[in-house]
Design an enzyme around this catalytic site. Structure first.
Site, PDB file in Angstrom:
ATOM      1  N   SER A 186       1.176 -56.823  -9.542  1.00 38.48           N
ATOM      2  CA  SER A 186       1.775 -55.504  -9.376  1.00 38.48           C
ATOM      3  C   SER A 186       2.308 -55.388  -7.958  1.00 38.48           C
ATOM      4  O   SER A 186       1.643 -55.796  -7.005  1.00 38.48           O
ATOM      5  CB  SER A 186       0.730 -54.418  -9.632  1.00 38.48           C
ATOM      6  OG  SER A 186       1.295 -53.129  -9.476  1.00 38.48           O
ATOM      7  N   HIS A 237       9.366 -50.941  -7.819  1.00 36.13           N
ATOM      8  CA  HIS A 237       8.044 -51.218  -8.409  1.00 36.13           C
ATOM      9  C   HIS A 237       8.227 -52.220  -9.545  1.00 36.13           C
ATOM     10  O   HIS A 237       9.212 -52.182 -10.277  1.00 36.13           O
ATOM     11  CB  HIS A 237       7.436 -49.922  -8.952  1.00 36.13           C
ATOM     12  CG  HIS A 237       6.356 -50.149  -9.972  1.00 36.13           C
ATOM     13  ND1 HIS A 237       6.589 -50.015 -11.329  1.00 36.13           N
ATOM     14  CD2 HIS A 237       5.059 -50.517  -9.848  1.00 36.13           C
ATOM     15  CE1 HIS A 237       5.477 -50.272 -11.989  1.00 36.13           C
ATOM     16  NE2 HIS A 237       4.534 -50.586 -11.118  1.00 36.13           N
ATOM     17  N   ASN A 297       5.484 -54.600 -12.359  1.00 32.69           N
ATOM     18  CA  ASN A 297       4.231 -55.260 -12.679  1.00 32.69           C
ATOM     19  C   ASN A 297       4.310 -55.926 -14.037  1.00 32.69           C
ATOM     20  O   ASN A 297       5.077 -55.525 -14.908  1.00 32.69           O
ATOM     21  CB  ASN A 297       3.017 -54.332 -12.519  1.00 32.69           C
ATOM     22  CG  ASN A 297       2.683 -53.502 -13.724  1.00 32.69           C
ATOM     23  OD1 ASN A 297       2.592 -53.993 -14.831  1.00 32.69           O
ATOM     24  ND2 ASN A 297       2.482 -52.220 -13.505  1.00 32.69           N
ATOM     25  N   VAL A 298       3.545 -56.997 -14.165  1.00 29.30           N
ATOM     26  CA  VAL A 298       3.383 -57.702 -15.438  1.00 29.30           C
ATOM     27  C   VAL A 298       1.894 -58.006 -15.590  1.00 29.30           C
ATOM     28  O   VAL A 298       1.224 -58.347 -14.615  1.00 29.30           O
ATOM     29  CB  VAL A 298       4.217 -59.004 -15.514  1.00 29.30           C
ATOM     30  CG1 VAL A 298       5.688 -58.694 -15.725  1.00 29.30           C
ATOM     31  CG2 VAL A 298       4.043 -59.866 -14.264  1.00 29.30           C
ATOM     32  N   GLY A 312     -13.552 -49.325 -11.654  1.00 33.72           N
ATOM     33  CA  GLY A 312     -14.255 -49.789 -10.460  1.00 33.72           C
ATOM     34  C   GLY A 312     -13.508 -50.858  -9.704  1.00 33.72           C
ATOM     35  O   GLY A 312     -14.118 -51.713  -9.054  1.00 33.72           O
TER      36      GLY A 312
END
Length: 309
Positions: free
Chosen positions: A97, A111, A113-114, A263
């Site tokens: 990303s 931007h 992402n993959v 998390g």
């Protein structure tokens, strides 16, 4: 669906990160720092990642390109929004990303992402899907740039079927939309999620095509705009519009929510935040100004491919 070859996906993603960072380092002239991390066994997530970022560069005021590969005991709600039958299943996820925030207001933020997800329900075969895309967020619009960006996205998807670009373009327009503002974040691009309909091999191949297209989509725009002169007015408007970017990422973005809910590593998740941002109360640009033209001519969804014919 074929069983996922997670090592092949990991190898591809790390290579993609390296190629993108190398290209943007060449463009900027300042080296990205590398920050590797691992999650301890007692953490909610196990896995590792590599954050690569630059701050106060010559072109990029802040930019980062992150790789992560994590495993968890329970899929968070953001990942099962469209697959409620998988709620609570263990999972594995990996992806690259990036967000690039240039200094010059005439260079748009970008931007991309993959990613791959594998849900691992007990006693069943893995359920694997891909997601990704790229989008462009200009502060001052140039039709040439929007047309180029969308043309590269179109051409990357074309080998996998003519319907995919218009479908993913529409999905991008709908996803990167600030519902509380009734306003698009930028000029879009392509976006897809929960995608496995081509089968594992072809869905992965399509995702590689999207990732591989990013440098060709974005770097020529940097080169066209990076030396345009600007002043305090343009920087002020850029900071104001960056506020919309922050609002979207913290209120609506599923990737940010997934990272925080599961998390994940906070520094890497919030790397997408721009370095300088402003908000104003009930402000609007004066009609007829270049700032107003962003709202009237660029933020409403358009067929950018047709605009370039």
């Amino acid at each position: 669906m074929s069983q996922p070859d997670t090592q092949a996906v990991r190898t591809y993603l790390l290579g993609l990160q390296d190629r993108i960072v190398s290209a943007l380092q060449e463009e900027d002239g300042k080296a990205f720092v590398a920050d590797g991390w691992t999650k301890a066994p007692e953490d909610r997530l196990q896995g590792d990642g590599l954050s690569r970022l630059v701050e106060e560069g010559h072109v990029l005021e802040r930019g980062g390109c992150n790789f992560s590969h994590v495993r968890g005991k329970t899929l968070p709600p953001s990942a099962t929004q469209h697959r409620p039958e998988l709620a609570g299943a263990p999972f594995e996820a990996m992806g690259v990303s990036l967000v690039m925030h240039p200094r010059n207001p005439y260079v748009p933020t970008a931007h991309m992402n993959v990613r791959m997800f594998a849900a691992l329900p007990a006693g069943q075969a893995p359920v694997v899907w891909f997601g990704g895309g790229m989008d462009l967020t200009p502060y001052y619009g140039f039709e040439e740039d929007a047309v180029h960006f969308h043309r590269v996205c179109h051409d990357a998807l074309a080998p996998f079927g003519a319907p995919l670009y218009p479908r993913f373009k529409r999905w991008c327009d709908e996803y990167f939309f600030l519902k509380h503002r009734q306003e698009a974040r930028g000029v879009g691009g392509v976006f897809y999620d929960d995608f496995a309909e081509l089968g594992y091999e072809q869905s992965f191949a399509m995702t590689r095509a999207v990732g591989d297209a990013f440098v060709a989509a974005y770097r020529p725009i940097i080169q066209r705009r990076r030396h345009l002169p600007y002043g305090e007015r343009e920087r002020d408007f850029q900071a104001y519009r960056r506020g919309r970017y922050v609002e979207f990422n913290l209120v609506w973005d599923r990737g940010t929510l997934f990272g925080l809910q599961s998390g994940g590593r906070t520094e890497s998740i919030l790397m997408s935040m721009p370095p300088v941002v402003k908000w104003r109360y009930d402000w609007a640009p004066e009609p007829g100004t270049p700032e107003a033209r962003l709202y009237t001519d660029f933020l409403p969804p358009r067929d950018w491919i047709a605009a370039g014919v």
